[in-house]
Design a protein around this motif. Structure first.
Motif: not given
Length: 704
Positions: A306-311, A296-297, A302-304, A273-283
């Motif tokens: 969902s639109v950014a996660v979908l992208r 995944l969510m 809960p603070s993330i 959770r210290t990494l950027p969101l894109a790296d979290q999703i990739k890992i």
């Protein structure tokens, strides 16, 4: 805080930093010994050190005259370790356990906060410690005793097992290693085996031990005092108050060095959770492979948004049945290759994309179909399927997660975009693999959702209807062939035996199952005859040419295979013969005559017609061998001078499941009327038998 008057300075002490022994001073601790019982007065026999590892071993004498010492136990331990014969390599030269070894282990790798202090004449002299070691008794002599015990057991085994421990000539495969990648090198360097090897490479440095009251020890202790009192050597202690406090309590950066190094493929959620969101999703996707969006969510928190996660998820994964599957190029980067076959990443990505695309069409995928289309080895295909599916016996591989209809209804725009991406992937795959353009299942009336999207249940229904249609067509074609056979001249009153058709199903590790019905009764221990009317060149069977008739191309090809196989192997079980036949089929081009279907009965008849005999080996009642493994066939005559010897050997095994070598040799001498050389006996045994536990068995009959 209290006023300074309430806390007066009682005495000022000068502190000196001595560096003469800074790189050589170790603190020894003995955690299994009370502090009141020191080893100062016990003779130290030897000492050695590995400086880089900070590993120390000390040998200390044991007082064998002490009334608490058990002499019989000491003699027994020495005998177990060194044996009856004493030489220069013996651990206990006096044939008595008169010494023990202490081996060290590090208590901490960071000793920068520790020092040895010596207070003398109102001055405090500090020497930094180079290492803190704990010494415990070492029981390596037990390993040596265990090795001696195993050597004695091996020496006491029967003489027959020594003679028969012959190694068969085995075919070896030469492989050339590929250049090691940086990731593979890091994994190898961090492995336990590599570290153990590196530790063993460092040589021991032997030391001289001086007791506490020795004059040399007194001389060395003088180096614990600062050699110069003029302050030149103590400039490091002339600091401002803030710098001095910083030296006493350094920042926490040093503590981070002591954190255990996790494996390269492990990342804690706190670190993630210290990494950027894109790296979290990739890992996450790279480790999990397949995941519903809701899971995944929940992992991201809960603070993330969902639109950014979908992208972000669409950059690293593709939608399959409403679930997200990691993209192939994430798992197989550009310059990587297969660990099984060595094919480049581009080929692996195409093959895995084909598997993912197949799962967008159906819940089920057949492994053999994937291997046939992609031309990849079985291990690579199995890796693809294990990423996203589970195997079901006789059915194939099913997608690992159920369809996520909730996500499909909630995000139709994402589903439509993914559908367009899959259309592009399909076009690319059709071009690369020369696929026939499969028509998509038509959308049923009243179905909601974007055009072209069909649920998993509907795909299953469509697949079932297609299978039924294909089955009906095959049944009609079979009936037409039967009618043609009848019209071509079947004898009146003769009924052709019809065998039931088996349902189609995928065999995950084997080919098409053969008929395992027994071949009939045999009236002798060595069976050589064929059923009446089925010998090679005999009468027709039921008025038609028999399947094993030598005049048919299938029978000729099968007999050629059987004769060549037995010329190489001499003795084979039916199970092993079927395995070799399946390997032979795999090497043949598509459309070969042997693909028309070979039953067990036809295979056994061909073996018997090729000059082989069935050896009815008397297996023990509790045997775990299958019926096919209990059917043993042997080549009776190969045309060489060892035929008579092999026939005698096979006669022996028709009455014995396992035999000792001396019995075989005496029987060969008795039957052949001459003493055979060891080379001749070895050749016969190597042709037909294997040795296990001092006994000889026919090939394929030993049950380990």
């Amino acid at each position: 805080m209290a006023n300074e008057e309430d806390d007066p300075v009682i005495q000022e002490i000068d502190v000196y930093l001595a560096k003469s022994l800074a790189e050589k001073l170790y603190l020894f601790q003995y955690p299994v010994r009370p502090a009141s019982m020191t080893y100062d007065d016990i003779p130290h026999l030897s000492a050695k050190i590995k400086p880089k590892q900070q590993k120390v071993e000390l040998e200390m004498a044991i007082d064998t005259l002490n009334p608490n010492y058990c002499r019989s136990k000491g003699e027994q331990i020495a005998l177990n370790v060194d044996g009856a014969c004493a030489d220069e390599t013996s651990t206990y030269s006096s044939k008595l356990m008169d010494k023990q070894t202490f081996s060290s282990s590090q208590t901490t790798s960071n000793t920068s906060r520790y020092a040895a202090a010596l207070y003398r004449q109102g001055e405090l002299h500090l020497t930094p410690l180079h290492g803190i070691l704990q010494l415990r008794p070492s029981f390596s002599y037990l390993d040596k005793a265990d090795a001696k015990h195993r050597e004695r057991e091996a020496a006491n085994e029967g003489d027959s097992s020594q003679d028969e421990a012959e190694e068969d000539v085995k075919q070896i495969t030469v492989r050339f290693s590929r250049p090691e990648s940086e990731q593979a090198r890091q994994r190898r360097v961090q492995s336990y085996e590599f570290l153990q090897k590196k530790h063993a490479e460092e040589p021991w440095v032997h030391l001289h031990y001086y007791s506490l009251r020795d004059s040399r020890s007194e001389h060395e202790r003088q180096y614990l005092l600062c050699q110069g009192s003029n302050g030149v050597e103590n400039t490091e202690l002339v600091k401002s108050p803030s710098d001095y406090l910083m030296m006493l309590m350094p920042p926490s950066q040093e503590e981070e060095k002591d954190k255990p190094v996790a494996p390269s493929n492990v990342l804690s959620m706190a670190q993630l959770r210290t990494l950027p969101l894109a790296d979290q999703i990739k890992i996450l996707m790279k480790n999990v492979k397949v995941m519903p969006f809701a899971n995944l969510m929940s992992l991201l928190g809960p603070s993330i948004d969902s639109v950014a996660v979908l992208r972000g998820i669409q950059k690293v994964a593709m939608l399959v049945q409403g679930n997200w599957v990691v993209k192939s190029d994430i798992l197989y980067p550009k310059d990587s290759s297969s660990p099984h076959s060595g094919v480049p990443a581009e080929v692996l990505c195409r093959g895995r994309d084909f598997v993912m695309w197949k799962f967008t069409q159906s819940r089920w995928v057949v492994r053999k179909e994937v291997a046939t289309v992609t031309k990849l080895c079985a291990e690579d295909v199995k890796d693809f399927l294990e990423h996203m599916a589970v195997v079901r016996i006789n059915r194939g591989w099913e997608f690992v997660l159920p369809p996520d209809g909730e996500f499909i209804k909630k995000h139709p725009d994402v589903v439509q975009r993914q559908h367009m991406l899959w259309a592009g992937v399909q076009a690319k795959l059709e071009k690369v693999y020369n696929l026939v353009n499969e028509t998509m299942p038509k959308k049923l009336d009243g179905q909601s959702g974007p055009a072209g999207l069909v649920s998993g249940d509907q795909r299953v229904q469509v697949a079932k209807s297609r299978a039924q249609q294909n089955s009906m067509l095959l049944a009609q074609e079979l009936q037409q062939r039967k009618e043609q056979v009848w019209a071509s001249g079947a004898l009146p009153g003769v009924r052709i035996k019809e065998e039931p058709l088996s349902e189609e199903g995928e065999e995950e590790e084997e080919g098409e199952p053969m008929d395992t019905a027994p071949s009939g009764d045999h009236h002798s221990r060595l069976t050589n005859g064929l059923p009446a009317g089925r010998v090679a060149g005999g009468d027709s069977f039921n008025g038609l040419p028999s399947p094993g008739c030598a005049s048919t191309p299938v029978a000729q090809e099968l007999r050629t295979f059987v004769e060549a196989t037995f010329q190489r192997q001499f003795v084979l079980t039916l199970s092993e013969l079927k395995r070799l036949f399946n390997l032979h089929l795999a090497s043949l081009p598509p459309g070969h005559t042997l693909f028309s279907g070979i039953s067990d009965r036809m295979l056994q008849d061909t073996v018997l017609a090729a000059g082989c005999k069935q050896i009815l080996v008397p297996f023990p009642p509790q045997t775990a061998a299958s019926p096919d493994e209990q059917k043993v066939f042997a080549l009776w005559e190969s045309g060489d001078i060892s035929d008579q010897h092999r026939q005698v050997l096979l006669e022996i095994f028709s009455k014995n499941y396992r035999v000792r070598r001396n019995m075989i040799q005496s029987r060969l001498t008795q039957e052949c009327g001459e003493d055979l050389s060891k080379q001749e006996v070895d050749k016969v045994l190597k042709d037909c038998c294997v040795s296990y536990g001092g006994m000889w068995y026919l090939k394929g009959t030993v049950q380990s």
